[in-house]
Write a protein that holds these residues in place. Structure first.
Motif, PDB file in Angstrom:
ATOM      1  N   ALA A  15       0.792  -1.237   0.000  1.00 56.42           N
ATOM      2  CA  ALA A  15       0.000   0.000   0.000  1.00 56.42           C
ATOM      3  C   ALA A  15       0.820   1.281   0.000  1.00 56.42           C
ATOM      4  O   ALA A  15       0.257   2.364   0.133  1.00 56.42           O
ATOM      5  N   SER A  16       2.127   1.194  -0.172  1.00 57.22           N
ATOM      6  CA  SER A  16       2.933   2.417  -0.088  1.00 57.22           C
ATOM      7  C   SER A  16       2.803   3.291  -1.321  1.00 57.22           C
ATOM      8  O   SER A  16       2.986   4.510  -1.254  1.00 57.22           O
ATOM      9  N   SER A  17       2.474   2.697  -2.474  1.00 59.49           N
ATOM     10  CA  SER A  17       2.379   3.462  -3.716  1.00 59.49           C
ATOM     11  C   SER A  17       1.536   2.689  -4.717  1.00 59.49           C
ATOM     12  O   SER A  17       1.051   1.588  -4.435  1.00 59.49           O
ATOM     13  N   GLY A  18       1.374   3.253  -5.894  1.00 57.38           N
ATOM     14  CA  GLY A  18       0.715   2.559  -6.988  1.00 57.38           C
ATOM     15  C   GLY A  18      -0.701   2.101  -6.675  1.00 57.38           C
ATOM     16  O   GLY A  18      -1.475   2.798  -6.009  1.00 57.38           O
ATOM     17  N   VAL A  23      -6.045   2.116  -3.868  1.00 55.84           N
ATOM     18  CA  VAL A  23      -7.150   1.332  -3.317  1.00 55.84           C
ATOM     19  C   VAL A  23      -7.392   1.719  -1.860  1.00 55.84           C
ATOM     20  O   VAL A  23      -8.536   1.900  -1.428  1.00 55.84           O
ATOM     21  N   ALA A  24      -6.321   1.862  -1.084  1.00 53.61           N
ATOM     22  CA  ALA A  24      -6.463   2.262   0.318  1.00 53.61           C
ATOM     23  C   ALA A  24      -7.146   3.621   0.430  1.00 53.61           C
ATOM     24  O   ALA A  24      -8.017   3.823   1.291  1.00 53.61           O
ATOM     25  N   GLN A  25      -6.775   4.543  -0.435  1.00 48.12           N
ATOM     26  CA  GLN A  25      -7.382   5.868  -0.400  1.00 48.12           C
ATOM     27  C   GLN A  25      -8.865   5.800  -0.728  1.00 48.12           C
ATOM     28  O   GLN A  25      -9.698   6.464  -0.088  1.00 48.12           O
ATOM     29  N   ARG A  26      -9.202   4.993  -1.726  1.00 46.44           N
ATOM     30  CA  ARG A  26     -10.606   4.880  -2.122  1.00 46.44           C
ATOM     31  C   ARG A  26     -11.435   4.234  -1.008  1.00 46.44           C
ATOM     32  O   ARG A  26     -12.567   4.654  -0.745  1.00 46.44           O
ATOM     33  N   SER A 224      -8.211   5.107 -11.437  1.00 44.37           N
ATOM     34  CA  SER A 224      -9.378   4.505 -12.089  1.00 44.37           C
ATOM     35  C   SER A 224      -9.405   3.005 -11.822  1.00 44.37           C
ATOM     36  O   SER A 224     -10.472   2.427 -11.561  1.00 44.37           O
ATOM     37  N   PHE A 225      -8.262   2.361 -11.878  1.00 44.45           N
ATOM     38  CA  PHE A 225      -8.149   0.936 -11.573  1.00 44.45           C
ATOM     39  C   PHE A 225      -8.682   0.647 -10.169  1.00 44.45           C
ATOM     40  O   PHE A 225      -9.373  -0.344  -9.945  1.00 44.45           O
ATOM     41  N   ALA A 226      -8.367   1.533  -9.229  1.00 44.37           N
ATOM     42  CA  ALA A 226      -8.779   1.339  -7.831  1.00 44.37           C
ATOM     43  C   ALA A 226     -10.293   1.334  -7.675  1.00 44.37           C
ATOM     44  O   ALA A 226     -10.830   0.666  -6.781  1.00 44.37           O
ATOM     45  N   GLU A 227     -10.998   2.070  -8.515  1.00 44.86           N
ATOM     46  CA  GLU A 227     -12.461   2.093  -8.438  1.00 44.86           C
ATOM     47  C   GLU A 227     -13.036   0.684  -8.616  1.00 44.86           C
ATOM     48  O   GLU A 227     -13.928   0.253  -7.876  1.00 44.86           O
ATOM     49  N   LEU A 228     -12.521  -0.035  -9.602  1.00 45.05           N
ATOM     50  CA  LEU A 228     -12.997  -1.397  -9.849  1.00 45.05           C
ATOM     51  C   LEU A 228     -12.590  -2.330  -8.715  1.00 45.05           C
ATOM     52  O   LEU A 228     -13.388  -3.162  -8.253  1.00 45.05           O
ATOM     53  N   ALA A 229     -11.352  -2.186  -8.249  1.00 48.46           N
ATOM     54  CA  ALA A 229     -10.870  -3.052  -7.175  1.00 48.46           C
ATOM     55  C   ALA A 229     -11.729  -2.921  -5.923  1.00 48.46           C
ATOM     56  O   ALA A 229     -12.094  -3.928  -5.294  1.00 48.46           O
TER      57      ALA A 229
END
Length: 255
Positions: A15-18, A23-26, A224-229
Motif C-alpha cells: 500500500a505504499s504506492s501505486g 485502493v487504500a485511499q478509495r 481509475s483501476f482502484a475504483e474497480l478493485a
C-alpha cells in the motif's frame, strides 16, 4: 454508488504506492477502515497523517519476520476485504542466470500468498462473508517480454485462486484476480528504465511504445483501476467470483 463499506475493515497489501495506495485511499474515502501494509515506513506515515481513521503495518511480505507480523494482524482483526498485492520478481528472460532466481520468483510471487491465505480464508469463512482481490498482471492472459518469472508464477496464482473458489461451497467469500496492463505506477517506471538501458532507447520512447500497443493508445490511471478493485472488495459485489479481469486498455489480444 454507495459501496456499503462504512466501518468495515480492509487489509491492503503493498500500500505504499501505486495500485495499493490508490485502493487504500478509495476505501478510506468511502468510509471504510483501511489497514495498510508496506515496507516504506515514511509512505505509511504520510498516509496515516492524511487519513486519520486508517491503520498501518510496516512489514516486508517477502521476509519471514514481515509475513509473521501480517499473519498476527489477521489473527487479531476481523477484515471484510483483503487486497493481495506486492511488487513482482526481477525482470529477465529465459533461462535467467541461475536457478536461485527461479526460487526467488516462487517466493516473491506465490509462496507468501499461500501462507497468507492459509490463515486468512478460514477466518473469512467463519465470519460468514468476505472478499479477496489479487492484483497480478496482464501476463496471466498474455506473456510480457522480459518478465519470464512474473509470467510463470503469476499463472500459478490463477490456478490457486480458481481451485480455492471451486472449494468454497455455499460460502460468501468471493475471490477475483485483476490483471492490469501498463499503468503509471512505480513498478512500470522501473521496467521502463530497465528496458531503456538495455535497448538504448529513451524512456519516453519506451513508454510511448507501450501505449501504442493498446487500442486506447495510452497508459492506464491507477486511480481509475482502484475504483474497480474497491467495488470487487465491497458487499455490492455479490456474484462475481473466480474471475480474471483484465484492466489493460485492450492490450491482451486473446478472446
Amino acid at each position: 454508488m454507495n459501496l456499503n463499506i462504512k466501518g468495515k475493515k480492509f487489509l491492503i497489501l503493498g500500500a505504499s504506492s501505486g495500485f495499493g495506495r490508490h485502493v487504500a485511499q478509495r476505501v478510506h474515502d468511502e468510509g471504510g477502515l483501511p489497514v495498510l501494509v508496506a515496507r516504506s515506513e515514511d509512505a505509511l506515515k504520510d498516509f496515516k497523517e492524511k487519513n486519520a481513521s486508517s491503520s498501518v503495518v510496516c512489514a516486508d511480505l517477502f521476509s519471514t519476520e514481515g509475513l509473521s507480523k501480517v499473519l498476527d494482524v489477521i489473527e487479531a482483526t476481523d477484515f471484510y476485504g483483503v487486497l493481495i498485492n506486492a511488487g513482482g520478481p526481477p525482470a529477465g528472460s529465459f533461462p535467467m542466470d541461475d536457478m536461485a532466481q527461479w526460487d526467488q520468483g516462487y517466493d516473491v510471487v506465490l509462496r507468501w500468498k499461500i501462507e497468507l491465505l492459509r490463515s486468512l480464508v478460514p477466518r473469512l469463512e467463519s465470519s460468514g462473508s468476505g472478499r479477496i482481490v489479487f492484483i497480478e498482471s496482464v501476463s496471466v492472459r498474455q506473456p510480457i517480454d522480459g518478465l519470464i518469472l512474473s509470467n510463470v508464477f503469476r499463472m500459478a496464482v490463477v490456478g490457486l485462486m480458481k481451485s480455492m473458489v471451486n472449494e468454497m461451497d455455499q460460502k460468501d467469500v468471493l475471490m477475483n484476480i485483476l490483471a492490469p496492463g501498463y499503468h503509471r505506477t512505480n513498478r512500470l517506471e522501473n521496467l521502463i528504465a530497465k528496458q531503456s538501458e538495455e535497448q538504448g532507447r529513451s524512456e519516453t520512447e519506451i513508454a510511448d511504445n507501450m501505449a501504442a500497443n493498446t487500442p486506447l493508445k495510452k497508459l492506464g490511471d491507477p486511480a481509475s483501476f482502484a475504483e474497480l478493485a474497491v467495488w470487487l472488495l465491497s458487499p455490492q459485489n455479490q456474484y462475481v467470483t473466480g474471475q480474471i479481469i483484465p484492466v489493460d486498455g485492450g492490450l491482451a489480444k486473446g478472446v
